[in-house]
Scaffold this motif. Structure first.
Motif, short mmCIF file in Angstrom:
data_model
loop_
_atom_site.label_atom_id
_atom_site.label_comp_id
_atom_site.label_asym_id
_atom_site.label_seq_id
_atom_site.Cartn_x
_atom_site.Cartn_y
_atom_site.Cartn_z
N UNK A 1 0.93 -1.09 0.04
CA UNK A 1 0.16 -0.09 0.15
C UNK A 1 0.92 1.20 0.18
N UNK A 2 1.81 1.17 0.71
CA UNK A 2 3.00 2.33 0.82
C UNK A 2 3.35 2.60 -0.82
N UNK A 3 3.92 1.45 -1.29
CA UNK A 3 4.39 1.70 -2.54
C UNK A 3 3.44 2.25 -3.79
N UNK A 4 2.31 1.86 -3.52
CA UNK A 4 1.02 2.27 -4.41
C UNK A 4 0.89 3.81 -4.13
N UNK A 5 0.71 4.34 -2.86
CA UNK A 5 0.61 5.44 -2.79
C UNK A 5 1.98 6.43 -2.89
N UNK A 6 3.18 5.94 -3.04
CA UNK A 6 4.40 6.55 -3.56
C UNK A 6 4.36 6.80 -5.02
N UNK A 7 3.75 5.59 -5.81
CA UNK A 7 3.56 5.97 -7.14
C UNK A 7 2.62 6.98 -7.56
N UNK A 8 1.54 7.09 -6.61
CA UNK A 8 0.43 8.16 -6.96
C UNK A 8 1.10 9.56 -6.52
N UNK A 9 1.93 9.69 -5.50
CA UNK A 9 2.34 11.18 -5.15
C UNK A 9 3.50 11.70 -5.75
N UNK A 10 4.41 10.68 -6.28
CA UNK A 10 5.61 10.93 -6.92
C UNK A 10 6.47 12.08 -6.35
N UNK A 11 6.67 11.74 -4.88
CA UNK A 11 7.72 12.71 -4.05
C UNK A 11 9.00 12.35 -4.41
N UNK A 12 9.20 11.07 -5.11
CA UNK A 12 10.57 10.80 -5.49
C UNK A 12 10.24 9.99 -6.92
N UNK A 13 11.26 9.84 -7.51
CA UNK A 13 11.65 9.09 -8.65
C UNK A 13 12.54 8.17 -8.68
N UNK A 14 12.12 6.78 -8.36
CA UNK A 14 12.94 5.89 -8.04
C UNK A 14 13.91 5.44 -9.33
N UNK A 15 15.20 5.41 -9.48
CA UNK A 15 16.05 5.26 -10.65
C UNK A 15 16.42 3.81 -10.77
N UNK A 16 17.40 3.33 -9.62
CA UNK A 16 17.60 1.95 -10.07
C UNK A 16 18.44 1.57 -8.93
N UNK A 17 18.50 0.20 -8.91
CA UNK A 17 18.99 -0.60 -7.75
C UNK A 17 20.44 -0.87 -8.21
N UNK A 18 21.49 -0.84 -7.22
CA UNK A 18 22.89 -1.18 -7.88
C UNK A 18 23.40 -2.32 -7.27
N UNK A 19 24.21 -3.01 -7.91
CA UNK A 19 24.69 -4.43 -7.63
C UNK A 19 26.01 -3.72 -6.74
N UNK A 20 26.29 -4.51 -5.73
CA UNK A 20 27.55 -4.03 -4.90
C UNK A 20 28.90 -4.51 -5.45
N UNK A 21 29.91 -3.66 -6.14
CA UNK A 21 31.02 -3.77 -6.79
C UNK A 21 32.15 -3.41 -5.87
N UNK A 22 33.29 -4.15 -5.35
CA UNK A 22 34.13 -3.56 -4.48
C UNK A 22 35.55 -3.87 -5.04
N UNK A 23 36.36 -3.11 -5.19
CA UNK A 23 37.66 -3.27 -5.71
C UNK A 23 38.37 -3.91 -4.51
N UNK A 24 39.32 -4.89 -4.69
CA UNK A 24 39.77 -5.45 -3.25
C UNK A 24 41.29 -6.15 -3.83
N UNK A 25 42.36 -5.72 -3.04
CA UNK A 25 43.83 -6.38 -3.34
C UNK A 25 43.63 -7.78 -3.12
N UNK A 26 44.70 -8.45 -4.21
CA UNK A 26 44.50 -9.91 -4.29
C UNK A 26 45.17 -10.20 -2.69
#
Length: 547
Positions: free
Chosen positions: A498-523
């Motif tokens: 229901x919260x998501x339905x209301x957020x879609x209606x109100x549009x106080x934010x525009x959800x862009x994308x989910x990020x995958x976690x990438x980490x640079x790590x020393x061998x």
């Protein structure tokens, strides 16, 4: 004048940093700096705004506290709660939660010492709650903690919490990896202070964690050494250093030269180059983080839903995933990750349709003038877009957004801010927390529980939470009440949808994308196993070098 002073200070810090970190000018891996035995150096792009998580406006403080701090529970590599200073996770089955949901019993670990040798016990947990609720402390969010009626200690190693009403996310919130991860604070060092905002503790905190803070140079470096009193036993590493780096280009060079060992979440555009660095590799993990555009609902004309919807319809989110994330992510249609039980599969963000966006603005009375910018009742549709200058993705995204808006007759002024000023608390004049913007680029890292009420509840507007769009809708508050009080998962799931339905209606934010976690790590760094939410540093006591 204040902004100019901040810019000059930032430049000075960058020059000092360049001297202190001794960055090699060569991009060939430096054989002498591939690794320092027993030491891990972590790249931190942008400075800490505070070392105490309770007072910090960004996740960097909580990340550092994973090394020095102590928690009732931590998140593990599977995304589950794992006992830390508590012996087990309270539940209805083990009697830790009463059947009416109003009482929680925590059994604490015995034999734990603070890093200065003082014993840890229930008094510290109780004091930490009182510090969070102390109105003199500039706490970012009191969500959940303000539902506690009392916190008492039947004995030194038992804490009894009484709630005003059932609070479903309690176990994942109270001194745990929730939406605002707060560590436990030492009563013997802080209880006598009127507030902790300007305490010496803020620059040299003492915890119960595996590493001890030895030196903090704001904007330069945070140094920690192994804690010989750590309850699990001394960690395998001797030292950890958070190296503050002014920008991503410098961080890239330092990974290439071997001057840092871990770069958490580098910009996606740099992942291919980092993957080719000799002596290092990039790891990939799922991650509970979404990026979004936030509209300040208190700034006309953004108080007009049609204007917000038109702006959102002019954002090509698929393009962003392809060009900004290089395909290493997915379009976001809400605030719950697809793997969560609270996810709403029917949620859909505004479809990309610039022609429809322009037509909607036309119908709303915004006419294009001779300068190509729309106006209504003598007011031009000119907005300011803000973001953290250390956010490389937002920096690349900003001119793309500006160009797209120009094509539908919206003038977008681009204004990046230094990271610490952008995310600073309202009391400190932070840009987003003080509402000093029209449109912003922000991100959110969710906790173990799906509770994101800090983003949407009326009562969570700064300085009480992270509701930086200043949304206040009684329908959302009613749904949030169910998510926070119902112990039945089906009821909570329906309320989240229901919260998501209301957020879609109100549009106080525009959800862009989910990020995958990438980490640079020393061998050779062993034990690197990021959790899917909250932090990659949950098991740092188990890290080691294997050259």
């Amino acid at each position: 004048m204040e902004y100019l002073t901040l810019r000059l200070c930032s430049l000075l810090i960058a020059l000092i940093l360049a001297a202190c970190t001794r960055v090699s000018t060569s991009t060939t891996p430096n054989e002498d700096h591939k690794f320092i035995p027993g030491v891990v150096r972590i790249a931190l792009v942008g400075p800490f705004d505070n070392l105490i998580p309770e007072l910090a406006g960004n996740e960097a403080a909580a990340d550092a506290a994973m090394f020095w701090g102590g928690w009732l529970f931590m998140v593990d590599g599977h995304g589950d709660l794992a006992p830390d200073l508590a012996l087990n996770v309270p539940s209805l089955d083990n009697g830790g939660i009463s059947h009416d949901g109003l009482t929680i019993i925590y059994h604490l670990r015995r034999g734990v010492a603070w890093q200065d040798g003082a014993p840890f016990d229930a008094r510290d947990v109780i004091f930490s709650w009182r510090a969070i609720m102390n109105p003199a402390n500039n706490v970012v969010s009191r969500s959940g903690y303000d539902d506690i009626v009392s916190m008492t200690a039947p004995d030194p190693f038992t804490v009894k919490v009484r709630l005003k009403k059932p609070y479903a996310p309690a176990i994942a919130t109270f001194f745990a990896p929730g939406q605002a991860p707060y560590c436990i604070l030492p009563a013997h060092l802080l209880a006598g202070l009127p507030d902790i905002n300007r305490s010496a503790y803020a620059s040299k905190p003492v915890g119960t964690g595996p590493f001890v803070v030895t030196r903090y140079q704001p904007g330069v470096e945070l140094d920690l050494v192994a804690n010989p009193r750590y309850w699990r036993g001394p960690p395998k590493l001797k030292e950890v250093r958070f190296v503050t780096i002014p920008n991503t280009n410098t961080a890239l060079v330092m990974m290439k030269t071997g001057d840092v060992d871990v770069w958490p979440e580098p910009p996606e555009a740099l992942v291919p180059e980092l993957a080719a660095v000799a002596g290092a590799h990039v790891t990939h993990h799922p991650w509970n983080q979404f990026e979004y555009i936030g509209f300040n609902l208190t700034h006309p004309p953004l108080d007009d839903r049609d204007v917000r919807l038109a702006l959102a319809m002019d954002v090509d989110r698929e393009l962003l995933v392809r060009n900004i994330l290089h395909g290493n992510g997915s379009v976001a249609n809400g605030d719950q990750p697809p793997y969560s039980w609270a996810f709403d599969p029917t949620a859909r963000g505004p479809a990309y349709d610039p022609a429809a966006a322009a037509a909607l603005l036309d119908r709303d009375g915004w006419r294009i003038g001779s300068d190509g910018v729309r106006a209504k009742a003598g007011k031009r549709l000119a907005l300011e877009f803000v973001w953290s200058a250390s956010d490389a993705n937002a920096t690349r995204f900003a001119p793309i957004l500006q160009d797209a808006m120009r094509k539908i007759g919206v003038e977008l002024d681009l204004k990046p801010f230094e990271h610490d000023l952008f995310y600073a608390t309202k009391q400190s004049g932070g840009i987003v927390n003080s509402g000093k913007f029209d449109v912003s680029a922000q991100g959110w890292v969710g906790g173990v529980d799906p509770d994101n009420s800090s983003l949407w509840a009326c009562a969570q507007q700064p300085p009480n939470g992270f509701n930086t769009t200043f949304l206040c809708d009684p329908r959302i508050d009613a749904a949030i009440e169910i998510t926070l009080t119902a112990n039945d998962r089906a009821r909570r799931r329906a309320a989240y949808q229901r919260i998501q339905e209301l957020l879609d209606e109100i549009v106080n934010v525009d959800f862009l994308y989910w990020v995958n976690r990438n980490d640079a790590v020393r061998d050779g760094l062993q034990g690197w196993d990021p959790a899917p939410s909250v932090t990659p540093f949950w098991n740092n006591w188990n890290w080691s070098w294997q050259p």
